[in-house]
Each structure stands twice: as structure tokens, then as C-alpha cells.
Design an enzyme around this catalytic site. Structure first.
Site, PDB file in Angstrom:
ATOM      1  CB  SER A   1      -0.890   0.024   1.233  1.00 30.06           C
ATOM      2  OG  SER A   1      -1.459   1.310   1.380  1.00 30.06           O
ATOM      3  CD  GLU A   2      -0.756   4.420  -3.859  1.00 25.52           C
ATOM      4  OE1 GLU A   2      -0.699   3.268  -4.332  1.00 25.52           O
ATOM      5  OE2 GLU A   2      -1.240   5.389  -4.457  1.00 25.52           O
TER       6      GLU A   2
END
Lengths: 228, 223
Positions: free
Chosen positions: B51-52
Site C-alpha cells: 500500500s502506498e
């Protein structure tokens, strides 16, 4: 005599931010925002600001604008926003209204390009060639070069006057630790600003934090204020 | 007026995409149908989610009474803390993407072209767009899969000969999975791989803005 980094209030920590400043605001999806510092900045009244940030909170409606930045915009303090996700189009945000009225410039920058430009700015790198924008409108006006691993586009470093970051724990020398996803943009923004102001959940004496665990060494953190 | 034929539910589209994810691979899921993909990983397979927001090995969403503002996914939802999680800053997060360390990304789209151009960040009539990290994922992930509805709200095609919206990435999409078909963009054009049960090639073609190449081994949607 060493000038300490501790400030008694958010107002004192931002008091010298002049008109025309470029300010980095760390945070992700509305979390990890130095809200105390942003409120103090609004109170201070500095204008002609350029603000660089990722986004605001998400909701069932999609992406929102960050309320504390929206307030600065609607109060006429901001001339330019740089962001991958400045606000949700069609949401009726004050940011959208000011942009449509021509009172605000917005520069959309893809997230991975923005972070690498800040890193270059903070690390003293003259520019970076990135493959991201190839063939898109974000390539326009930029130099394209072919490397052994493929084509890439020149992106220029980005620096700022101030960074407003939220940290979990900091010692009085500025050595900082974050919690979980609260780290996000803070370390790179702390590097890319001339003066980084940390709003901290917990402030401790030197020696209380494990030096192996420090994410942002104190050389990148100039001022410290307690979160309220 | 012909009665509307039934299309596949979003969950089935997600289930079909889940079959494409490599066992043990690092995967980044976009918002919308892509988010649902994590519910359908085949038994015995393991996928690691990137997940960024700065989290690797994301697990399930947190219960309401266990929400931690320092533990969110890319869409700002709260995550449970699970063993094996790792946190990182946005610099490392995008090094993982741009550096080819993320095996697959699954993204939604406004349009995808027959040659794999992706448009998913801007509807020009709505002013500025929101690019987020989509462009970096399109350029950097080893494989880009699009999961979306086959047509837009007005039943206009989203799979097109050439994107009319500003593109996110050129020739980056390797597979398109919709509620009607599975398609593969190639330099020669768009190859129809699978069709939803009850739908004919002609019916799918009518709702597609690019000519479909129909191979001899065309199959029904395989789950």
C-alpha cells in the site's frame, strides 16, 4: 549558547513564516497532519503561500480536500497548490471554487514524481530521470533521454522554505520516530525544507530513543512543538 | 427495447482477477473492484499487499473499535496489525513501485485502448484530475491488470480503439477483466480471451469500441 529547538506553542513555532513562502505539509488521506501548526499558520495570516501536500481525507463520496488547507485557500492566503490529489472534482470544495475563479493555481504532479523531486531537493541532486510520465501530458516541456534500461524524463528538484510534519516521538535534539503509516511524506519533506517544524505526540530527552530506530535524524528537524 | 441482459457481478470480476495473481507475489490493488480482489485469493496461495500509504503485507480491515490513525491503507481505511507487516516512507513506497519490485497492480479505468493505453485519472469535463500514484503504478509495476465495468453509465464503451481521455500510461495494460469479457491488448490489437456466460461474441463486440480479435481457443469466463 545553543539555541534550543523546543517552542512553547504552535504560534511561536510558525511566527516567522513570511508571505510568499513555499510550505510542505506531510500526511496521507487526512491522517498524520500537523493540525496545530496549520491552525497557527492560518491565525498568523501569511499570504501568497505555495503549499505542497498529498491529499485530504477519503470518504464514501471519494476524495476530499484537506480542511485545514481548504481554510487557508478560502481565506485567500494561497496562490498555488502542488499535489497529486488536491481535491475531489465536483465536490463543491472551496479549493475548486477558488481555482475556477482564477484565484488559485494548481499543479498536479504524479505522486512518485513529486516524492522523487523532493528527495532530489533534499539530497542535493541536480535532477532525476524518471520513466513515469513517458507518453503522457506530464512529459510536456521536459527532456526525454534514452538509457540502457529504457526511456526516462528529466524532473527537477523541489525545495521548500518550511515543512510542517507530525511525528510520534522526538527528542529535544530533533531525532524523530513515526508510528505505522504515519511516516508517509514526513521524512522526505523534512529533508527538502530549509526549516522543518515537527508537531510531536511525545517529546523526550536525548538518550530515551533508540538511535537505531530513528527515522528522521535531528539534522533534518529544526523546531519542535508538542501536539495538543 | 430489448431487456437488459445480466452481466457478471463485481465480485465475480474480482474473483477472475484473483486467479491471475502469482503465489507469493507483491500486489498493489487500486480502489473499486480491484479492492475486492483480496477476498478471492485461492486457498493455499499467499499474496503480499503493498500500500502506498506506507505498509507492506497489509492484512484485513480493522474492526470499528480497533481503529488506529497510524495504520491505514491507500484508500484511507483502517487496517488490522498483522505479523510480518513493514512500514516505510513514500520514498521507499514508490521505489518499490518504480523499481519493478511490485509484481502486479490491479487498477480501475475510465478507458483502456486496444494496445493497452490506460486512462484512469481525469475526466476532462470535471476540471483538474487526481493522478495520485496511478501513473507510477502503470509505469513501474511488472504487470498491470485493469478490472472494471465493460461500459460506462451511458453504456458507452470503456474499451476503445484509442483513449480520448488523458492517459495514465502508454501500452502498459496486459489484461482487461470486465463484467462481460477478459481481453488482452497486443500490438496487433485486442484479443478476446473469455466471454461471460450467456453472452455471444457479437453482443460483446457491440459494447466494445475496438475490433475484437477472436482466437480459436476462445473460452467462457473461467473461475
Amino acid at each position: 549558547m545553543l539555541q534550543g529547538k523546543l517552542y512553547g506553542s504552535p504560534q511561536a513555532a510558525v511566527a516567522d513564516i513570511p508571505d510568499g513562502s513555499t510550505i510542505l505539509v506531510a500526511g496521507y488521506a487526512g491522517y498524520g497532519i500537523a493540525e496545530g501548526l496549520l491552525a497557527a499558520l492560518l491565525e498568523l495570516g501569511s499570504k501568497d503561500l505555495t503549499i505542497i501536500y498529498r491529499d485530504g481525507p477519503y470518504s464514501d463520496m471519494g476524495l476530499g480536500a484537506l480542511p485545514s488547507i481548504e481554510k487557508l485557500v478560502s481565506s485567500g492566503r494561497v496562490t498555488k497548490l502542488i499535489s497529486p490529489i488536491p481535491y475531489s472534482p465536483g465536490s463543491g470544495s472551496d479549493i475548486e471554487e477558488c481555482w475556477q475563479a482564477g484565484q488559485l493555481e494548481i499543479e498536479i504532479v504524479p505522486q512518485g514524481i513529486l516524492v522523487e523531486r523532493l528527495r532530489a531537493g533534499g539530497a542535493g541532486i541536480g535532477g532525476v530521470f524518471l520513466p513515469t510520465a513517458i507518453g503522457t501530458r506530464f512529459e510536456s516541456g521536459r527532456e526525454r533521454r534514452t538509457f540502457p534500461q529504457g526511456e526516462a524524463v528529466l524532473e527537477l528538484p523541489l525545495k521548500a522554505d518550511y515543512a510542517l510534519i507530525k511525528v510520534a516521538e522526538v527528542d529535544t535534539l530533533g531525532n524523530s520516530i513515526y508510528h505505522g503509516s504515519g511516516r508517509n511524506w514526513a521524512p522526505v519533506m523534512a529533508m527538502a525544507a530549509r526549516i522543518t517544524i515537527a508537531e510531536a505526540e511525545r517529546i523526550v530527552e536525548p538518550g530515551e530513543l533508540d538511535p537505531e530506530a530513528i527515522i528522521s535524524p535531528g539534522i533534518f528537524v529544526n523546531r519542535i512543538v508538542a501536539a495538543t | 427495447m430489448v431487456e437488459e441482459k445480466e452481466r457478471l457481478p463485481r465480485e465475480v470480476v474480482a474473483m477472475r482477477v484473483a486467479k491471475e495473481l502469482p503465489d507469493g507475489g507483491f500486489v498493489n490493488l487500486g480502489i473499486g473492484i480491484p479492492t475486492l480482489v483480496s477476498n478471492f485469493i485461492p486457498d493455499g496461495s499467499v499474496v503480499f499487499y503493498h500500500s502506498e500509504s506506507g505498509v507492506l503485507n497489509c492484512g484485513p480491515l480493522a474492526e470499528e473499535d480497533e481503529q488506529d490513525i497510524d495504520l491505514i491503507n491507500a484508500g484511507g481505511q483502517f487496517l488490522q496489525m498483522v505479523p510480518g507487516m513493514a512500514f516505510f516512507s513514500t520514498v521507499e513506497g514508490f521505489a518499490m513501485i518504480r523499481g519493478g519490485h511490485v509484481d502486479v497492480t490491479v487498477l480501475g479505468a475510465h478507458q483502456v485502448s486496444a494496445t493497452g493505453d490506460l486512462a484512469n485519472w481525469m475526466l476532462p469535463e470535471r476540471g483538474v484530475g487526481n493522478i495520485g500514484g496511478a501513473m507510477d503504478l502503470a509505469a513501474g509495476a511488472r504487470q498491470v491488470i485493469v478490472a472494471m465495468e465493460h461500459t460506462d453509465r451511458n453504456d458507452g464503451p470503456k474499451v476503445v480503439q484509442e483513449c480520448s481521455y488523458p492517459i495514465t500510461g502508454k501500452g502498459c495494460v496486459s489484461l482487461i477483466v470486465t463484467d462481460l469479457a477478459v481481453m488482452e491488448p497486443t500490438p496487433e490489437g485486442l484479443v478476446l480471451k473469455e466471454v461471460a456466460p450467456g453472452w455471444t461474441v457479437e453482443e460483446v463486440q457491440k459494447l466494445t469500441g475496438a475490433a475484437l480479435i477472436v482466437p480459436p481457443d476462445l473460452r467462457e469466463y473461467e473461475l
